[in-house]
Design an enzyme around this catalytic site. Structure first.
Site, mmCIF file in Angstrom:
data_model
loop_
_atom_site.group_PDB
_atom_site.id
_atom_site.type_symbol
_atom_site.label_atom_id
_atom_site.label_comp_id
_atom_site.label_asym_id
_atom_site.label_seq_id
_atom_site.Cartn_x
_atom_site.Cartn_y
_atom_site.Cartn_z
ATOM 1 C CG ASP A 35 -18.651 40.293 22.612
ATOM 2 O OD1 ASP A 35 -18.792 41.206 21.786
ATOM 3 O OD2 ASP A 35 -18.565 40.493 23.850
ATOM 4 C CB VAL A 121 -18.558 31.726 27.574
ATOM 5 C CG1 VAL A 121 -17.958 32.043 28.931
ATOM 6 C CG2 VAL A 121 -17.471 31.708 26.529
HETATM 7 N N1 AR6 Z 1 -20.981 32.886 14.331
HETATM 8 C C1 AR6 Z 1 -22.042 32.234 14.861
HETATM 9 N N2 AR6 Z 1 -22.015 31.644 16.073
HETATM 10 C C2 AR6 Z 1 -20.847 31.692 16.773
HETATM 11 C C3 AR6 Z 1 -19.701 32.346 16.280
HETATM 12 C C4 AR6 Z 1 -19.797 32.962 15.018
HETATM 13 N N3 AR6 Z 1 -18.768 33.615 14.474
HETATM 14 N N4 AR6 Z 1 -18.724 32.225 17.234
HETATM 15 C C5 AR6 Z 1 -19.239 31.510 18.252
HETATM 16 N N5 AR6 Z 1 -20.516 31.173 17.967
HETATM 17 P P1 AR6 Z 1 -20.616 32.613 23.146
HETATM 18 P P2 AR6 Z 1 -22.450 33.325 25.348
HETATM 19 C C6 AR6 Z 1 -21.493 30.425 18.798
HETATM 20 O O1 AR6 Z 1 -19.699 31.967 24.099
HETATM 21 O O2 AR6 Z 1 -22.581 31.915 25.768
HETATM 22 C C7 AR6 Z 1 -18.221 36.355 25.297
HETATM 23 O O3 AR6 Z 1 -16.922 36.360 25.810
HETATM 24 C C8 AR6 Z 1 -20.973 29.496 19.873
HETATM 25 O O4 AR6 Z 1 -20.619 28.242 19.309
HETATM 26 O O5 AR6 Z 1 -20.055 33.481 22.097
HETATM 27 O O6 AR6 Z 1 -23.693 34.171 25.277
HETATM 28 C C9 AR6 Z 1 -19.034 37.571 25.744
HETATM 29 O O7 AR6 Z 1 -18.236 38.721 25.878
HETATM 30 C C10 AR6 Z 1 -22.195 29.394 20.788
HETATM 31 O O8 AR6 Z 1 -23.111 28.400 20.312
HETATM 32 O O9 AR6 Z 1 -21.744 33.535 23.918
HETATM 33 C C11 AR6 Z 1 -19.587 37.123 27.050
HETATM 34 O O10 AR6 Z 1 -18.676 37.305 28.103
HETATM 35 C C12 AR6 Z 1 -22.873 30.749 20.643
HETATM 36 O O11 AR6 Z 1 -22.244 31.374 19.508
HETATM 37 C C13 AR6 Z 1 -19.827 35.646 26.858
HETATM 38 O O12 AR6 Z 1 -18.922 35.249 25.836
HETATM 39 C C14 AR6 Z 1 -22.728 31.663 21.839
HETATM 40 O O13 AR6 Z 1 -21.477 31.444 22.493
HETATM 41 C C15 AR6 Z 1 -21.223 35.368 26.359
HETATM 42 O O14 AR6 Z 1 -21.434 33.981 26.354
#
Ligand code: AR6
Length: 174
Positions: A35, A121
């Site tokens: 995000d 997260v």
């Molecule tokens: N490109 C691809 N994948 C990514 C990237 C990127 N640039 N960055 C992280 N990931 P998360 P959630 C992966 O935590 O669990 C936010 O604060 C990461 O390694 O981003 O749905 C929102 O505002 C993981 O495998 O999303 C919400 O509060 C995946 O993306 C909360 O986090 C998702 O991790 C949402 O949590």
């Protein structure tokens, strides 16, 4: 089945596709993880548009422009927080993917990239989440002849390997 599902390792924000999917929270006002990266890449106009959308329920999705990103659209969805698996997490995660694919059809999106929604997260176990993601992609391919590419973008090699195993389990050629 047409061979349109791809698994790649990398950063979703650099992909020049019709739409990238954001793993957002209920406010849609930004956060960490993917995000944060999407908002940084899109620039401040994205949060302005998001602020006009009235948030997003878990399992639902909303679409915005991509602004400074190479992607034309961002589809923001809110996946479930993992609480152990008995609080409707699987249905909600399915619904997140399904909602994204419905918007993709409505906006004539032909290429779409997904991160591993809820697997950061929010703590959703990667294997279970990958099965849902890939299963929903298979359904979308069957239902929407306009889809040309569905790309699952993994941030690290372990996640990519899990997706590969789950694709093999479902008989998806990748
Ligand atoms: N490109 C691809 N994948 C990514 C990237 C990127 N640039 N960055 C992280 N990931 P998360 P959630 C992966 O935590 O669990 C936010 O604060 C990461 O390694 O981003 O749905 C929102 O505002 C993981 O495998 O999303 C919400 O509060 C995946 O993306 C909360 O986090 C998702 O991790 C949402 O949590």
């Amino acid at each position: 089945m047409r061979n349109i599902i791809e698994l790649v390792r990398g950063d979703i924000t650099v992909l020049a596709v019709d739409a990238i999917v954001n793993a957002a929270n209920n406010t849609l006002l930004g956060g960490g993880g993917v995000d944060g990266a999407i908002h940084r890449g899109a620039g401040p106009e994205l949060v302005q548009e998001c602020a006009s959308l009235g948030g997003c329920r878990t399992g639902d999705a909303k679409i915005t422009k991509g602004y400074l990103l190479p992607a034309k659209y961002v589809i923001h969805t809110v996946g479930p927080v993992w609480h152990g698996g008995n609080r409707g997490e699987a249905e909600l995660l399915k619904s997140s993917y399904h909602s994204c694919f419905l918007l993709a059809r409505e906006y004539d999106v032909r290429s779409i990239a997904f991160p591993a929604i809820s697997c950061g997260v929010y703590g959703y176990p990667m294997r279970e989440a990958a099965l849902i993601a890939l299963g929903q992609a298979q359904e979308a391919v069957a239902q929407n002849a306009g889809l040309e590419r569905i790309i699952f973008v993994m941030f690290n090699e372990e996640a990519l390997q899990v997706y590969r195993e789950m694709a093999a389990q479902l008989g998806i050629p990748v």
